[in-house]
Enzyme design. Structure first.
Site, mmCIF file in Angstrom:
data_model
loop_
_atom_site.group_PDB
_atom_site.id
_atom_site.type_symbol
_atom_site.label_atom_id
_atom_site.label_comp_id
_atom_site.label_asym_id
_atom_site.label_seq_id
_atom_site.Cartn_x
_atom_site.Cartn_y
_atom_site.Cartn_z
ATOM 1 N N ARG A 93 0.826 -1.378 -0.008
ATOM 2 C CA ARG A 93 -0.217 -0.073 -0.030
ATOM 3 C C ARG A 93 0.934 1.291 -0.201
ATOM 4 N NH1 ARG A 93 -2.287 1.917 3.086
ATOM 5 N NH2 ARG A 93 -4.240 2.445 2.175
ATOM 6 N N ARG A 122 -8.226 1.998 4.939
ATOM 7 C CA ARG A 122 -6.874 2.579 4.796
ATOM 8 C C ARG A 122 -7.193 3.476 3.374
ATOM 9 N NH1 ARG A 122 -2.459 -0.477 6.471
ATOM 10 N NH2 ARG A 122 -1.396 1.444 6.420
ATOM 11 N N VAL A 124 -7.232 7.123 1.139
ATOM 12 C CA VAL A 124 -6.101 7.938 0.773
ATOM 13 C C VAL A 124 -6.848 9.326 0.582
ATOM 14 C CG1 VAL A 124 -4.497 6.405 0.061
ATOM 15 C CG2 VAL A 124 -6.188 7.141 -1.458
ATOM 16 N N ASP A 306 1.428 0.400 15.679
ATOM 17 C CA ASP A 306 2.559 -0.720 15.246
ATOM 18 C C ASP A 306 3.144 -1.424 16.399
ATOM 19 O OD1 ASP A 306 3.835 1.114 12.413
ATOM 20 O OD2 ASP A 306 1.928 0.208 12.991
HETATM 21 C C1 EPZ Z 1 1.456 4.494 8.215
HETATM 22 O O1 EPZ Z 1 0.591 4.136 7.466
HETATM 23 C C2 EPZ Z 1 2.347 3.515 8.437
HETATM 24 N N1 EPZ Z 1 2.914 2.838 7.223
HETATM 25 C C3 EPZ Z 1 1.642 2.149 9.103
HETATM 26 O O2 EPZ Z 1 2.670 1.162 9.663
HETATM 27 C C4 EPZ Z 1 1.259 2.794 10.541
HETATM 28 O O3 EPZ Z 1 0.676 1.731 11.380
HETATM 29 C C5 EPZ Z 1 0.570 3.950 10.560
HETATM 30 O O4 EPZ Z 1 1.232 4.889 9.592
HETATM 31 C C6 EPZ Z 1 0.061 4.649 11.669
HETATM 32 O O5 EPZ Z 1 1.167 5.299 12.334
HETATM 33 C C7 EPZ Z 1 3.925 3.439 6.563
HETATM 34 O O6 EPZ Z 1 4.554 4.498 6.935
HETATM 35 C C8 EPZ Z 1 4.513 2.998 5.100
HETATM 36 P P1 EPZ Z 1 -2.347 6.663 8.410
HETATM 37 P P2 EPZ Z 1 -0.738 5.019 6.823
HETATM 38 O O7 EPZ Z 1 -2.484 7.361 7.057
HETATM 39 O O8 EPZ Z 1 0.132 6.434 6.669
HETATM 40 C C9 EPZ Z 1 -6.814 7.613 8.182
HETATM 41 C C10 EPZ Z 1 3.453 -1.043 9.563
HETATM 42 O O9 EPZ Z 1 2.861 -2.102 10.193
HETATM 43 N N2 EPZ Z 1 -6.788 7.878 7.045
HETATM 44 O O10 EPZ Z 1 -1.245 7.478 9.420
HETATM 45 O O11 EPZ Z 1 -1.352 4.389 5.865
HETATM 46 C C11 EPZ Z 1 -6.605 5.833 8.241
HETATM 47 O O12 EPZ Z 1 -7.607 5.310 7.866
HETATM 48 C C12 EPZ Z 1 2.403 -0.077 8.900
HETATM 49 O O13 EPZ Z 1 4.632 -0.683 9.526
HETATM 50 C C13 EPZ Z 1 -7.510 8.501 6.491
HETATM 51 O O14 EPZ Z 1 -8.932 8.512 6.905
HETATM 52 O O15 EPZ Z 1 -1.491 5.387 8.266
HETATM 53 C C14 EPZ Z 1 -6.267 5.631 9.791
HETATM 54 O O16 EPZ Z 1 -7.389 5.252 10.558
HETATM 55 C C15 EPZ Z 1 1.050 -0.684 9.099
HETATM 56 N N3 EPZ Z 1 -7.430 9.308 5.254
HETATM 57 C C16 EPZ Z 1 -5.608 6.823 10.267
HETATM 58 O O17 EPZ Z 1 -5.937 7.939 9.225
HETATM 59 C C17 EPZ Z 1 -6.348 9.197 4.367
HETATM 60 O O18 EPZ Z 1 -6.351 9.532 3.566
HETATM 61 C C18 EPZ Z 1 -4.097 6.991 10.321
HETATM 62 O O19 EPZ Z 1 -3.477 6.169 9.116
HETATM 63 C C19 EPZ Z 1 -5.349 8.816 5.295
HETATM 64 C C20 EPZ Z 1 -5.637 8.002 6.451
#
Ligand code: EPZ
Length: 421
Positions: A93, A122, A124, A306
């Site tokens: 992703r 997830r 975006v 995490d």
């Molecule tokens: C990053 O994912 C990490 N991955 C994840 O690590 C980590 O768990 C996560 O941040 C939270 O710390 C990488 O950095 C590659 P978010 P990311 O956007 O960026 C919502 C691992 O195990 N959201 O911070 O995809 C989302 O649904 C992985 O190493 C929206 O609603 O996470 C979630 O509830 C797993 N709209 C919250 O925000 C968006 O456009 C946080 O997600 C984006 C996110």
């Protein structure tokens, strides 16, 4: 499909070094798209996700070399296409991180919608809304994000939710935009800070990383740079939990203890004796049964989501009852049903799991569901009596560099069992 065979074998003892951070390496590799000059990286972990990112860049005409075990050189002078195909994006992703750099450097991008994964939907939407506010025209068709902009312009963006890769995508896009971009309610994760350091080394003008407000002044182009990826805080904390759950004593080196303050608080509450230095953390739980801890996950500097699964494994054998609340993702308790197969007592209600510690767990066949869940099952198996066979450990290989080798060096009885074809 490989499996891991683990036999509970008593306390882990010794010293182990940590690799570079997966969640810093992935955005930083994509930052190479922003320049036609070489970006030379060191301390890059050897992981499936890093290999996928290098393959994705290679398919775009980017020259990617791996001159040494932990080194990668990205040179995007020959960037030909801005397309990230579904077959790669669905396996990782984080491929969404090419979107911002491609639109900023190349003027267009066609990135498969990442879709959900085991731990949640997830979305975006915040990535796309931010790019649109910077002047990108975005359409969704056939499962693809199509984004175009002659040149992005600076914008004032306020994130509805703290998003790590959303912050990273828009920070990268803003480095080449016309004018200033302000990111409010930005993610403060160390990996965001490390990306900002790398971008600044390339000539970007960024202030405020690590705070909720990041300001980026666009420049015409970025230059060549060297960058050393920061240590992986989640691998560090996972190895410390391995020491705690087996009542051992382990020193984790080549790391930065200040990256895991929230986790160290919980491990101390569990009864661990912890000492730290500039580049190491030592955890001693010899002769003591851990005490159950309660926690709730939050964006950095709160307790990291995490590490939620790994602390649940520790609570499974601890004394007392621990309450774990997952506030970031909507489906990140899938390790609970597998831990119950070992004899764990876990009640899950919505976003909360109540864990009643057991004196002993007993080995059983298990199946990994996602990256950090796989680590949780490994940790519990180390403390269980008898043998545990964990299937689908490709999830683990995505985000941990040789975890079984590192644990075996500390005394664990663990080996990879390749399933006959
Ligand atoms: C990053 O994912 C990490 N991955 C994840 O690590 C980590 O768990 C996560 O941040 C939270 O710390 C990488 O950095 C590659 P978010 P990311 O956007 O960026 C919502 C691992 O195990 N959201 O911070 O995809 C989302 O649904 C992985 O190493 C929206 O609603 O996470 C979630 O509830 C797993 N709209 C919250 O925000 C968006 O456009 C946080 O997600 C984006 C996110």
């Amino acid at each position: 499909m490989d499996k891991l065979l683990i036999a509970g074998n008593g306390p882990l003892q010794g010293e182990v070094a940590v690799a570079g951070a997966k969640n810093a390496a992935l955005p930083i590799l994509c930052a190479g798209l922003l320049s036609d000059q070489p970006l030379q990286l060191s301390n890059v972990p050897r992981l499936w996700d890093v290999a996928t990112a290098c393959k994705l860049l290679g398919q775009m005409g980017v020259n990617v070399e791996r001159p040494a075990f932990d080194q990668v050189i990205v040179e995007a002078a020959g960037l030909t296409t801005g397309t990230a195909p579904y077959e790669l994006v669905r396996t990782m992703r984080a491929s969404i991180l090419v979107l911002g750099p491609l639109v900023a450097r190349h003027g267009e991008a066609h990135v498969s919608l990442p879709g959900g994964c085991a731990i949640g939907a997830r979305p975006v939407n915040l990535h796309l809304a931010g790019l649109e506010s910077m002047g990108a025209q975005i359409t969704l068709e056939g499962g693809f994000i199509n984004a175009r902009a002659a040149r992005l312009r600076g914008a004032h963006i306020v994130f509805d939710t703290v998003t790590v890769t959303g912050t990273e995508n828009l920070m990268m896009a803003a480095t080449l935009a016309d004018g200033q971009t302000v990111l409010e309610n930005a993610a403060r994760e160390p990996e965001v800070v490390d990306l900002a350091k790398c971008l600044r080394a390339m000539g970007a003008r960024i202030v405020g990383e690590g705070t909720p407000t990041i300001r980026i002044e666009g420049v015409a182009r970025l230059a060549a740079a060297h960058h050393r990826v920061l240590p992986d805080r989640i691998e560090t904390a996972t190895l410390l939990v391995a020491a705690a759950i087996t009542r051992g004593c382990v020193r984790v080196t080549r790391t930065d203890p200040t990256l895991i303050d929230a986790v160290l608080v919980k491990l101390r509450q569990a009864g661990a004796r912890i000492s730290t230095g500039d580049d190491h953390v030592e955890l001693d739980m010899r002769g003591r049964r851990p005490q159950a801890v309660s926690l709730h996950t939050l964006p950095y500097p709160g307790f990291p989501t995490d590490m939620q699964a790994q602390l649940m494994a520790l609570d499974c054998i601890a004394e007392g009852v621990g309450t774990i609340r997952e506030t970031i993702f909507e489906n990140r308790f899938m390790h609970a049903v597998e831990l119950q197969r070992l004899g764990a007592e876990i009640q899950v209600e919505g976003d909360t799991a109540v864990v009643t510690g057991q004196r002993r767990l007993t080995g059983a066949p298990l199946m990994a569901s996602d990256l950090r869940a796989s680590a949780s099952l490994v940790l519990a198996a180390l403390a269980a009596e008898g043998e545990t066979l964990i299937d689908r450990i490709y999830h683990m290989d995505r985000g941990y560099e040789n975890l079984e080798g590192k644990l075996a060096a500390l005394g664990a009885r663990i080996k990879r069992v390749a399933k006959p074809l």
